[in-house]
Design a protein around this motif. Structure first.
Motif, PDB file in Angstrom:
ATOM      1  N   ARG A 224      43.148  40.175  30.998  1.00  0.00           N
ATOM      2  CA  ARG A 224      42.930  41.229  32.051  1.00  0.00           C
ATOM      3  C   ARG A 224      42.502  40.492  33.080  1.00  0.00           C
ATOM      4  NH1 ARG A 224      44.329  46.126  34.426  1.00  0.00           N
ATOM      5  NH2 ARG A 224      42.854  46.520  35.976  1.00  0.00           N
ATOM      6  N   PRO A 225      43.598  40.144  34.131  1.00  0.00           N
ATOM      7  CA  PRO A 225      43.349  39.210  35.391  1.00  0.00           C
ATOM      8  C   PRO A 225      42.560  40.595  36.202  1.00  0.00           C
ATOM      9  CG  PRO A 225      45.735  39.506  35.182  1.00  0.00           C
ATOM     10  CD  PRO A 225      45.085  40.398  33.872  1.00  0.00           C
ATOM     11  N   MET A 226      41.189  40.046  36.442  1.00  0.00           N
ATOM     12  CA  MET A 226      40.232  40.792  37.268  1.00  0.00           C
ATOM     13  C   MET A 226      40.782  40.964  38.668  1.00  0.00           C
ATOM     14  SD  MET A 226      36.517  39.941  35.659  1.00  0.00           S
ATOM     15  CE  MET A 226      36.717  38.255  35.299  1.00  0.00           C
ATOM     16  N   ALA A 227      41.514  39.961  39.190  1.00  0.00           N
ATOM     17  CA  ALA A 227      42.207  40.062  40.478  1.00  0.00           C
ATOM     18  C   ALA A 227      42.923  41.225  40.776  1.00  0.00           C
ATOM     19  CB  ALA A 227      42.786  38.740  40.822  1.00  0.00           C
TER      20      ALA A 227
ATOM     21  N   VAL B 167      50.193  42.028  44.172  1.00  0.00           N
ATOM     22  CA  VAL B 167      51.125  41.099  44.676  1.00  0.00           C
ATOM     23  C   VAL B 167      50.363  39.550  44.754  1.00  0.00           C
ATOM     24  CG1 VAL B 167      52.297  40.013  46.732  1.00  0.00           C
ATOM     25  CG2 VAL B 167      52.390  42.373  46.049  1.00  0.00           C
ATOM     26  N   PRO B 168      49.029  39.747  45.196  1.00  0.00           N
ATOM     27  CA  PRO B 168      48.371  38.343  45.205  1.00  0.00           C
ATOM     28  C   PRO B 168      48.087  37.871  43.733  1.00  0.00           C
ATOM     29  CG  PRO B 168      47.338  39.683  46.755  1.00  0.00           C
ATOM     30  CD  PRO B 168      48.406  40.729  45.992  1.00  0.00           C
ATOM     31  N   THR B 169      47.882  38.682  42.897  1.00  0.00           N
ATOM     32  CA  THR B 169      47.549  38.439  41.574  1.00  0.00           C
ATOM     33  C   THR B 169      48.958  37.735  40.883  1.00  0.00           C
ATOM     34  OG1 THR B 169      45.979  40.054  41.126  1.00  0.00           O
ATOM     35  CG2 THR B 169      46.738  39.148  39.192  1.00  0.00           C
ATOM     36  N   LEU B 170      49.976  38.366  41.273  1.00  0.00           N
ATOM     37  CA  LEU B 170      51.435  37.770  40.542  1.00  0.00           C
ATOM     38  C   LEU B 170      51.455  36.535  41.556  1.00  0.00           C
ATOM     39  CD1 LEU B 170      53.652  40.720  40.797  1.00  0.00           C
ATOM     40  CD2 LEU B 170      52.990  39.543  38.881  1.00  0.00           C
ATOM     41  N   GLN B 171      51.283  36.138  42.837  1.00  0.00           N
ATOM     42  CA  GLN B 171      51.326  34.889  43.503  1.00  0.00           C
ATOM     43  C   GLN B 171      50.375  33.764  42.818  1.00  0.00           C
ATOM     44  OE1 GLN B 171      50.167  36.055  47.294  1.00  0.00           O
ATOM     45  NE2 GLN B 171      52.260  36.475  47.889  1.00  0.00           N
TER      46      GLN B 171
END
Length: 380
Positions: A243-246, A253-257
């Protein structure tokens, strides 16, 4: 009335079955844990034993050299009995004999230590096989429990619906159990092994400090520090995969980047992320689902597509979010893949998009690459 009684009886049977399976699963897990602890103890003993063998081998080499010198000395004084006294000859003989006896003792000790080492290595291999078999059994029981612990309040309707979706349900549960097994394996092979190694090395440092080997202890502590740092990085990576906390802190979008950058570094596949419109606040569950859809698509590209380039297009529309993932890989026969029953990755993505009341469209053919499009209704 008879139907109600039948369902009640069926519930009782299923509940007892669940209890039995859960108990068996716990027992198998306990066996695996005990085997793992015993394995760690064996690894420590094996490490100590190998160090002792190295010392004994070094001593044997030293004694063999001394024995050759003593034999040469004995030959010298024996041949030149006019030059040397009987006392010199006796001393040379006794010295050669003493070294020979000590050499025999150390050779015997070396053989015994090697036999013990081989026995420990066989025991360790047996324990590792036991752990692997236990983990497989736990995974299989997890699949069974996944079905047994479902909502049984409407058994008739559930059974009828299960006939239509049995294959999909089995494959999705299998995929979930495999994912749990993968995470457990990552933790076991990464942080858990590192922590076990930290305990082992800590005990070695403790022995060094008790023997006033300060410099060696400092070097060992430096390696321990690096080991803990790498373990922390492994834990953070596993947490990000789960689970990406970002997602909550930075947005989709920033998490996908960030994920795509890591993906490119690992796979050497070029991924172009294109965003149309302005990112809008999304529900946490929607962000997580979209991230998982991209992740699953890119995992499929890595495993099956043989692609060099991928385009991920995310479009924010009015009350609609469109996601397109397109690669230049080998493609596949969609109908043939589904008929083989090996497309649970695609079924899982379709199920995830349906849970969001969205749609999934797949376009592919052999040699033509693959294009997957999701349309998810959202309210900004």
């Amino acid at each position: 009335m008879n139907q109600a009684i039948s369902i009640t009886m069926l519930d009782g049977v299923i509940n007892r079955t669940i209890e039995t399976v859960e108990t068996s699963k716990s027992q198998i897990f306990e066996i695996a844990e005990n085997a793992r602890q015993e394995g760690n103890s064996l690894k420590f003993d094996l490490h100590e034993l190998r160090q002792e063998i190295a010392k004994v081998i070094s001593k044997v080499d030293e004694l063999e050299l001394s024995y050759r010198r003593a034999r040469a000395r004995l030959v010298l004084v024996s041949r030149n009995f006019n030059t040397y006294t009987e006392e010199d000859i006796r001393i040379a003989y006794e010295e050669a004999n003493r070294i020979q006896v000590e050499l025999s003792i150390y050779r015997e000790r070396e053989n015994n230590l090697k036999k013990r080492r081989n026995d420990l290595e066989r025991q360790l291999r047996t324990l590792e096989e036991t752990i692997e078999r236990a983990e497989q059994l736990v995974t299989q029981m997890g699949v069974v429990l996944g079905y047994l612990t479902g909502d049984l309040s409407k058994v008739g309707a559930v059974l009828e619906e299960a006939k239509k979706h049995q294959l999909m349900g089995l494959q999705i549960i299998q995929a979930q159990e495999e994912e749990r097994k993968r995470v457990a394996r990552e933790i076991h092979d990464g942080p858990a092994q590192s922590m076990a190694n930290v305990v082992l090395r800590s005990e070695i440092v403790d022995k060094m400090l008790r023997n006033d080997r300060i410099l060696e202890a400092q070097m060992e502590l430096h390696e321990l520090k690096e080991m803990v740092r790498l373990s922390l990085a492994d834990v953070r990576r596993i947490i990000f995969d789960l689970r990406p906390m970002a997602l909550d802190d930075l947005g989709l979008v920033p998490t996908l980047q960030k994920y795509i950058q890591t993906y490119e570094d690992r796979t050497k596949i070029s991924v172009d992320l294109v965003v149309f419109g302005v990112e809008q606040p999304l529900q946490s569950s929607v962000k997580a689902a979209l991230f998982r859809l991209v992740q699953e698509c890119l995992n499929n590209v890595e495993k099956h597509a043989g692609a060099s380039n991928v385009q991920v297009k995310l479009e924010f529309l009015e009350e609609m979010l469109r996601l397109v993932v397109k690669d230049d890989g080998v493609g596949f026969d969609k109908e043939k893949q589904i008929s083989k029953g090996s497309s649970f990755g695609l079924l899982g993505m379709r199920e995830r998009s349906q849970l969001l009341e969205g749609t999934m469209e797949l376009q592919t053919s052999p040699g033509e690459g693959t294009r997957v499009m999701f349309q998810i209704p959202v309210k900004f």
